[in-house]
Design an enzyme around this catalytic site. Sequence first.
Site, PDB file in Angstrom:
ATOM      1  N   TYR A 203      52.566  56.349  57.012  1.00 57.52           N
ATOM      2  CA  TYR A 203      52.920  54.928  57.222  1.00 57.52           C
ATOM      3  C   TYR A 203      52.278  54.352  58.486  1.00 57.52           C
ATOM      4  CZ  TYR A 203      57.366  56.425  59.709  1.00 57.52           C
ATOM      5  OH  TYR A 203      58.329  56.948  60.515  1.00 57.52           O
ATOM      6  N   GLU A 204      52.252  53.061  58.563  1.00 58.22           N
ATOM      7  CA  GLU A 204      51.585  52.340  59.665  1.00 58.22           C
ATOM      8  C   GLU A 204      50.100  52.700  59.742  1.00 58.22           C
ATOM      9  OE1 GLU A 204      53.737  50.455  60.097  1.00 58.22           O
ATOM     10  OE2 GLU A 204      55.669  51.454  60.197  1.00 58.22           O
ATOM     11  N   GLY A 205      49.501  52.965  58.595  1.00 58.16           N
ATOM     12  CA  GLY A 205      48.084  53.317  58.551  1.00 58.16           C
ATOM     13  C   GLY A 205      47.914  54.820  58.531  1.00 58.16           C
TER      14      GLY A 205
ATOM     15  N   GLN B 244      43.320  55.334  60.555  1.00 59.43           N
ATOM     16  CA  GLN B 244      43.213  55.349  62.022  1.00 59.43           C
ATOM     17  C   GLN B 244      41.821  55.807  62.439  1.00 59.43           C
ATOM     18  OE1 GLN B 244      45.790  54.134  63.697  1.00 59.43           O
ATOM     19  NE2 GLN B 244      47.053  54.096  61.839  1.00 59.43           N
TER      20      GLN B 244
END
Lengths: 593, 593
Positions: free
Chosen positions: B438-440, B445
């Site tokens: 999650y969050e990339g 990244q």
Amino acid sequence: MSLYQAPLKDMQLLVQQAIAKAGLRDLPELAEFDDELVAAVLEEAGKFAQGELAPLNQSGDVEGCHFDNGKVTTPKGWKEAYQQFCDAGWMGLALPADFGGQSLPKFIAQPVNEMWLSANLAFVMFHALTQGGSEILLHMGSEEQKARYLGPIVSGQWTVAMSLTEPNAGSDLGSLSTKAIPQDDGHYLIKGQKIFITYGEHDLAENIIHLVLARTPDAPAGSRGISLFAVPKVRINADGSLGDANDVVCTGIEHKTGLHGSPTCSISYGDQDGCFGELIGEENRGLAAMFILMNEARLSSGLQGVAFGEVGFQRALEYSLERTQGSDYQTGKQRVKIAQHPDVARMLLSIRSEVMGLRSLAYLIAALIDKSELTLNAAERKSLQARVALLTPIFKAFATEHGNLMTGTTIQIFGGMGFIEETGVAQLMRDARINTIYEGTTGIQARDLVFRKIQSDGGEAISALLAEIVRQADALQRDDALSTQGQALRSACSAVTESLPCILNRDSANLLQLNAGAVPLLEALGTLCCAWQLAELAQLAQSRLREGQDPDYYSNLLALTRFYFAFSVPNIHARLATFRQADAGVEQYRFEV
Amino acid sequence: MSLYQAPLKDMQLLVQQAIAKAGLRDLPELAEFDDELVAAVLEEAGKFAQGELAPLNQSGDVEGCHFDNGKVTTPKGWKEAYQQFCDAGWMGLALPADFGGQSLPKFIAQPVNEMWLSANLAFVMFHALTQGGSEILLHMGSEEQKARYLGPIVSGQWTVAMSLTEPNAGSDLGSLSTKAIPQDDGHYLIKGQKIFITYGEHDLAENIIHLVLARTPDAPAGSRGISLFAVPKVRINADGSLGDANDVVCTGIEHKTGLHGSPTCSISYGDQDGCFGELIGEENRGLAAMFILMNEARLSSGLQGVAFGEVGFQRALEYSLERTQGSDYQTGKQRVKIAQHPDVARMLLSIRSEVMGLRSLAYLIAALIDKSELTLNAAERKSLQARVALLTPIFKAFATEHGNLMTGTTIQIFGGMGFIEETGVAQLMRDARINTIYEGTTGIQARDLVFRKIQSDGGEAISALLAEIVRQADALQRDDALSTQGQALRSACSAVTESLPCILNRDSANLLQLNAGAVPLLEALGTLCCAWQLAELAQLAQSRLREGQDPDYYSNLLALTRFYFAFSVPNIHARLATFRQADAGVEQYRFEV
């Protein structure tokens, strides 16, 4: 969604390679086990794994086992599948024909076992126990014991449970305290509590033969005072029929993070002072018996790493050829299959290359065991046994550690969906997580490797292995298309060889380094062994390509090897660098301050 | 068994280090936040984390959330803990005093957040959303919107949910299809299905403000046509009081492998055509808003890796100082604590050294953000922002990947007990598993790092970072006790520097390598950053030891650094070697044959 497809093509290729490398082709004893028969057995096993076992894997995880008042009920469908498994003769595949088995060589049993493990490990946990337990009885039991036990075990009428662990005796079996008191009639009364007994109680078969480690009253302390006893759940009459219940009580099952369908039992033996057991082999030789099983079990756990990698790869590949997301890295085309993203390809190939390298190693070990049992040349037998003994801890630890990594990578490829239980890949992570722990933790394998497998023969077995890998490297270097990999393989061998004097040094000042650096060293050797296997495959692929055979398949094999050499082989040097300085920091840190 | 002890001593030391390195000591704006205040806040937060949140972590996992007819009920104790959390003012710790917060700088909020994450991530998932959502409203909302929303959000009366993902739009937000139709009164009618909405529905607060990404009718395709809307679960009257229910319906919650206590919701907006939303910021600027939240969220997820590592270390250390098994590797003494086995020490130190390196990096990033917001020097602000932007993807991906490895190592130290759910450490593995997604994802990244953080400024930010690490290496080399580490750090910097021209090369022939090698490159840089932080700590430790301060503590810090340089730093070279040949194999393999 396909749950599992037996990778028959890969398996057949690797079986053929293993047979050739182990020199099994010319043996008259194996003449009947030709490629055609191998293909037929694998195909049938594949159908059973895909059609009967895989469909029960997720439902078994969700439902789990039930415990009620000493009785364990396995998940829905387990009983029927067990009956089919036995009826089809899979239980006795590699067990002696004298006792109703099929006496197939290990090089065929290995890929078949892999299929069971891929399809439904929780279900099939009884199988490795039956194999290992039978080996123990074959090697250590009296003729009368073999006659009494092996028939019903090989047919699946009875199962085998291994009772080793106690709350205070896990990795350190020497400290177990279960008692065995000899009786006038030659039996023993067993008394003690055991935990972590896989399929120690269940509803699949009419009897369970517990092989229990215990101490007789005058036994020496530690691991030299352990004896092995056969303790049936239901007593067996002289004519082989079942008698009264023995004093063997399941007191509970564990609530585990994975393998929910496999009951992990706590067992109380002789709580009412009525637990009869009989000695298997001689008194105080229990640990030797256990090692017979343990070697089986180590190969089986290692194979679990391969099996989970394979399933994870299949699921992840299917998903990444369906799921569209993001744009092509070169053309910018929108909504492409995620397998087209180089980072997803990297993850897929990291699994596939490891699976192929490790599977090749697994099948080779099996073929070497077959050869060691068949050869009439004592020196050859000894060196084959030494090779197997060396490779076993490397394979067990490396394949299971990387099995965990591979299941993690599978989840990563699924993204957010991987975290959702219904997708099924989180179960792979949970089920696999015990592999690096049971049958000897990674740390224990690494110590076995350093001290018993390398130091104790003065480096003979490892040097022979390195020489063989160097020959492989030379062969690659002579082929322009593979010379880069050949050079890398040679340089990796040199790096290991440079570390040998340090590993062989029995100076006590060296002990901390060897103990703290054993796992990094094992990692280096595991990677080297995979690289070696993949290098051989690349050579084969190259020659088949030159012959124009199956270019799609063999180009991919070649690409896998290139991938592994780029992405994994550099780790060999990093792990050896760590090994060289492994006492740093471990020595100085104080945990209790 | 202690569930969690806030590591106050480590935290305070690293906060002080971060303040010093970011140059925050001299700032008059921060004069009130002295060491004493930091210590007091951390102590209070520690009490709350240990006393109120940690005890609910396992029961919340076992019970999970309940979904019934659109309503979500959180686990037992969640509601009371939420009220206490808000009453104690923890929700608004780092939010502006203008809206009821406490305006504490990030360098204090970071360790406090770490404690919440260690104690009970599933519970506290609402917290990062509230922080991030508030930042969005602060930056993008009108004055009227800020006035209306922020008070109740900061007090915890309302929570924030982020509605991004749709079944076909996960990592690729540009393809989302939720609609926003403008109405005459200035509002929008929202219509669409969203999934994976953390705390999208729950029983903790009287209202939930959904920040929803959607498209207006004439919006351009892709990510340039996304707008952000505030969509309350319960409509808000002009006077701020609550009105009728909005047409926001939770249609289900996910059955996840971890974070059972955190409801992950599917939400249907406007199924009855009555879902009112209001635009936040300008139309088609939704993605920019999302990045405000995303940067917060990335730091928070990275911190989760640290937090899980810390808890795992504490549990594993406690266990390995209690559990006796096996004999001492030097003296042969029987039944020693397992922490005395060098391989167990290796595992414990691998966690502890990574936690300290990553935590130091986390606190440094927080302090750099504080400094960038306070400095009046525009050039300094720009370079600080660039440093933070560069470190964020490295920290997020590296800390979460290693968080997963650390939870695995924790289980390994527990052996068979680690596989049993009641032990509690398998939950760490399950809960942490989403962090790299999650969050990339890690892959996203890594691409952000290579293309947006390194290539787009022509390597300026990375070169500045490398120069700073080289200065650190020089300082170490001048100290005899640390010169080995100094040399290793310098050689690692040189290796990265040698790869820079290749990373900066925008030749399209390079694209495959950069994409397939982005994650290995990020791994190398993550390891380098940890090594850098630990090198600084070693220097500090060395000088404190020379002053005779707290020798037990600082000797251990020094040992940790030695350990990390022996066990992890060699990976930098291996990962760079992989990066250099990252197109190998990825290019040639065909998945669809």
